[in-house]
Design a protein around this motif. Structure first.
Motif, PDB file in Angstrom:
ATOM      1  N   TYR A  34       0.840  -1.210   0.000  1.00  0.00           N
ATOM      2  CA  TYR A  34       0.000   0.000   0.000  1.00  0.00           C
ATOM      3  C   TYR A  34       0.873   1.256   0.000  1.00  0.00           C
ATOM      4  CZ  TYR A  34      -2.969   3.705   1.905  1.00  0.00           C
ATOM      5  OH  TYR A  34      -3.610   4.899   2.106  1.00  0.00           O
TER       6      TYR A  34
ATOM      7  N   PHE B  76       0.852   4.287  -2.600  1.00  0.00           N
ATOM      8  CA  PHE B  76       0.573   5.643  -2.126  1.00  0.00           C
ATOM      9  C   PHE B  76       1.682   6.611  -2.520  1.00  0.00           C
ATOM     10  CE2 PHE B  76       1.240   8.800   1.269  1.00  0.00           C
ATOM     11  CZ  PHE B  76       0.026   9.481   1.213  1.00  0.00           C
TER      12      PHE B  76
ATOM     13  N   GLN C  61       1.615   7.489  -6.202  1.00  0.00           N
ATOM     14  CA  GLN C  61       0.502   8.415  -6.429  1.00  0.00           C
ATOM     15  C   GLN C  61       0.852   9.815  -5.952  1.00  0.00           C
ATOM     16  OE1 GLN C  61      -3.016   7.290  -4.201  1.00  0.00           O
ATOM     17  NE2 GLN C  61      -3.635   9.422  -4.058  1.00  0.00           N
TER      18      GLN C  61
ATOM     19  N   LYS D 273     -12.343  -3.092  -1.721  1.00  0.00           N
ATOM     20  CA  LYS D 273     -11.598  -1.835  -1.823  1.00  0.00           C
ATOM     21  C   LYS D 273     -10.455  -1.931  -2.833  1.00  0.00           C
ATOM     22  CE  LYS D 273     -12.841  -0.319   2.824  1.00  0.00           C
ATOM     23  NZ  LYS D 273     -13.761  -1.447   3.085  1.00  0.00           N
TER      24      LYS D 273
ATOM     25  N   ILE E 249      -9.771   0.708  -5.889  1.00  0.00           N
ATOM     26  CA  ILE E 249      -8.473   1.385  -6.034  1.00  0.00           C
ATOM     27  C   ILE E 249      -7.855   1.080  -7.394  1.00  0.00           C
ATOM     28  CG2 ILE E 249      -6.139   1.565  -5.093  1.00  0.00           C
ATOM     29  CD1 ILE E 249      -7.376   0.881  -2.331  1.00  0.00           C
TER      30      ILE E 249
ATOM     31  N   GLN F 157      -6.741   3.935 -10.103  1.00  0.00           N
ATOM     32  CA  GLN F 157      -5.349   4.094 -10.510  1.00  0.00           C
ATOM     33  C   GLN F 157      -5.198   3.992 -12.029  1.00  0.00           C
ATOM     34  OE1 GLN F 157      -3.246   4.776  -7.850  1.00  0.00           O
ATOM     35  NE2 GLN F 157      -1.877   5.493  -9.461  1.00  0.00           N
TER      36      GLN F 157
ATOM     37  N   THR G 149     -12.503   7.384  -5.361  1.00  0.00           N
ATOM     38  CA  THR G 149     -11.647   6.309  -4.838  1.00  0.00           C
ATOM     39  C   THR G 149     -10.940   6.634  -3.527  1.00  0.00           C
ATOM     40  OG1 THR G 149      -9.764   7.069  -6.189  1.00  0.00           O
ATOM     41  CG2 THR G 149     -11.217   5.410  -7.154  1.00  0.00           C
ATOM     42  N   THR G 150     -10.848   7.915  -3.160  1.00  0.00           N
ATOM     43  CA  THR G 150     -10.125   8.269  -1.936  1.00  0.00           C
ATOM     44  C   THR G 150     -10.705   7.625  -0.681  1.00  0.00           C
ATOM     45  OG1 THR G 150      -9.256  10.336  -2.830  1.00  0.00           O
ATOM     46  CG2 THR G 150      -9.398  10.182  -0.441  1.00  0.00           C
TER      47      THR G 150
ATOM     48  N   ARG H 196      -9.204   4.269  -0.533  1.00  0.00           N
ATOM     49  CA  ARG H 196      -7.767   4.358  -0.271  1.00  0.00           C
ATOM     50  C   ARG H 196      -7.493   4.653   1.200  1.00  0.00           C
ATOM     51  NH1 ARG H 196      -4.820   5.468  -5.173  1.00  0.00           N
ATOM     52  NH2 ARG H 196      -6.221   5.896  -6.916  1.00  0.00           N
ATOM     53  N   THR H 197      -8.344   5.465   1.798  1.00  0.00           N
ATOM     54  CA  THR H 197      -8.133   5.853   3.195  1.00  0.00           C
ATOM     55  C   THR H 197      -8.623   4.778   4.154  1.00  0.00           C
ATOM     56  OG1 THR H 197      -8.470   8.165   2.521  1.00  0.00           O
ATOM     57  CG2 THR H 197      -8.508   7.692   4.875  1.00  0.00           C
TER      58      THR H 197
ATOM     59  N   THR I 103      -0.723  -1.467  -6.995  1.00  0.00           N
ATOM     60  CA  THR I 103      -2.108  -1.750  -6.642  1.00  0.00           C
ATOM     61  C   THR I 103      -2.485  -3.199  -6.953  1.00  0.00           C
ATOM     62  OG1 THR I 103      -2.709   0.548  -7.114  1.00  0.00           O
ATOM     63  CG2 THR I 103      -4.493  -1.029  -7.024  1.00  0.00           C
TER      64      THR I 103
END
Length: 416
Positions: free
Chosen positions: A27, A31, A34, A86, A90, A94, A138-139, A142-143, A204
């Motif tokens: 992850y 991250f 990104q 999830k 993601i 991406q 998508t955030t 991701r969170t 991802t």
């Protein structure tokens, strides 16, 4: 004696403990890829439209274009995060994230986007809109996925390590982006962004199969309403979310109006822009490591104290005309910003029922869109009263908000 002391300290100060989880390491790679692309976009996007048009108002329009999807879509993204795996969400995000920087890079290379073509800046606005839609949806996934990669006791550690890793990256990438712009032009930077998005997609694909849930029988609208009802019933979560969003607006102007500082006030250009962002990373590395080492206690008073210091530093930066003093203040801003993110994020995830993680984090994710909306408001205000007074007045309001909360809301001050 030394071994005994280390044994006593290690349970409380396991700074790198989350990295023991393979899924979190993957992850983190995703991250950072990104965020490296995002850092380059931060330097290039606002500076490009400012140099194409020379308009402070269009800086605000750019922020508004990013803000609208970032405010509306995370709520939908939160429901999606609670209904679908999830990793799948993601992956899709991406993949789409590859397109906007590639479109801008090709447009610059072919001359479709240039100062000679009046109004061609719409291409940049369109790319920004697509990018905002993608991350808006998508955030939340991701969170929220962090709470599924590490245990509940390690959430703050994981978020702080993520912030530390980003700040190490942030130390070099913005400065590099500024140098690339000055040496090779904007197109090359956008090609780099597309490549980094591709690297993020590769990471991802190797995420573990997490966040797999059964599709709930009730509809998405019902789930969204249920999420709002849950948040209203949890006063601590509600306050943290509101406080996060309000401070996101108040701290936004210095970042969104940075092109005015680097070109017109401090006169240091794209290279100086990159150095300012890298300077914030120096403080950010220290701040993130400190937060990662702390136990999850007294987070309320830590958050309010942190916001007060952040506001004071931004007031100083707003009116500074000295390059070195501005650099020093940005280091201080970088020092306290990660604490705000880690404390707000970890408290929200710690206090939230796992069944509502996606929907609650969708509201937390609104801060990106809210801050962009704040950037639009700040740009419009700056047209009227000037950039320094805009940045300074917003920062003063942030200090006042924090102090008033500290004094009149002791329950928040005492949050763990």
């Amino acid at each position: 004696m030394i071994v005994r002391c280390i044994g006593i300290m290690s349970p409380k100060f396991e700074t790198l403990s989350s990295l023991k989880q393979p899924g979190f390491r993957v992850y983190l790679g995703m991250f950072l890829s990104q965020m490296a692309a995002g850092d380059m976009r931060t330097v290039a996007q606002s500076l490009l439209i400012y140099r194409l048009t020379g308009s402070v108002a269009l800086l605000g329009v750019l922020a508004l274009v990013y803000a609208v999807p970032s405010i509306l879509l995370p709520l939908v993204g939160g429901v999606i995060a609670d209904r679908l795996p999830k990793k799948q969400v993601i992956n899709y995000g991406q993949t789409v994230a590859l397109l906007p920087p590639l479109i801008v890079a090709v447009s610059l290379s072919l001359g479709f986007l240039s100062a000679e073509r009046a109004g061609s800046w719409w291409i940049l606005l369109a790319a920004t809109f697509v990018n905002s839609c993608t991350f808006g949806l998508t955030t939340p996934a991701r969170t929220a996925v962090i709470s599924e990669l590490v245990s509940k006791d390690h959430i703050m550690n994981a978020i702080s390590l993520r912030s530390t890793s980003y700040n190490i990256l942030h130390l070099a990438v913005p400065a590099l982006a500024g140098v690339i712009i000055d040496r090779f032009g904007f197109a090359f930077v956008y090609y780099c962004m597309a490549f980094l998005s591709f690297i993020g997609l590769i990471f991802t694909l190797y995420l573990p199969p997490i966040g797999i849930v059964k599709i709930k029988s009730e509809g998405a609208i019902s789930q969204l309403k249920d999420g709002f009802k849950y948040i209203r019933s949890e006063s601590h979560i509600l306050f943290i979310l509101v406080f996060t969003l309000v401070t996101a607006i108040l701290m936004t102007p210095y970042n969104r109006l940075m092109p005015v500082y680097v070109d017109d006030i401090l006169k240091v250009g794209a290279t100086g822009y990159g150095l300012l962002l890298s300077a914030s990373a120096i403080g950010g590395i220290v701040g993130s490591l400190v937060i990662a080492s702390l136990p999850s206690r007294k987070r309320g008073i830590l958050l309010l104290s942190d916001i007060t210091v952040l506001g004071i530093a931004l007031v100083g930066f707003a009116f500074s005309r000295n390059w070195y003093f501005s650099l020093a203040l940005i280091v201080l801003v970088g020092l306290v910003q990660p604490a705000r993110t880690a404390l707000c994020n970890s408290m929200v995830q710690s206090y939230t029922d796992p069944n509502y993680q996606g929907r609650v984090m969708s509201l937390y994710s609104l801060q990106d869109g809210i801050s962009s909306l704040g950037g639009f408001i700040a740009a419009m205000v700056a047209v009227a009263i000037g950039t320094p007074w805009t940045v300074g007045s917003f920062a003063m309001a942030m200090v006042l908000l924090s102090i008033l909360t500290m004094v009149f809301l002791p329950r928040i001050r005492k949050l763990d």
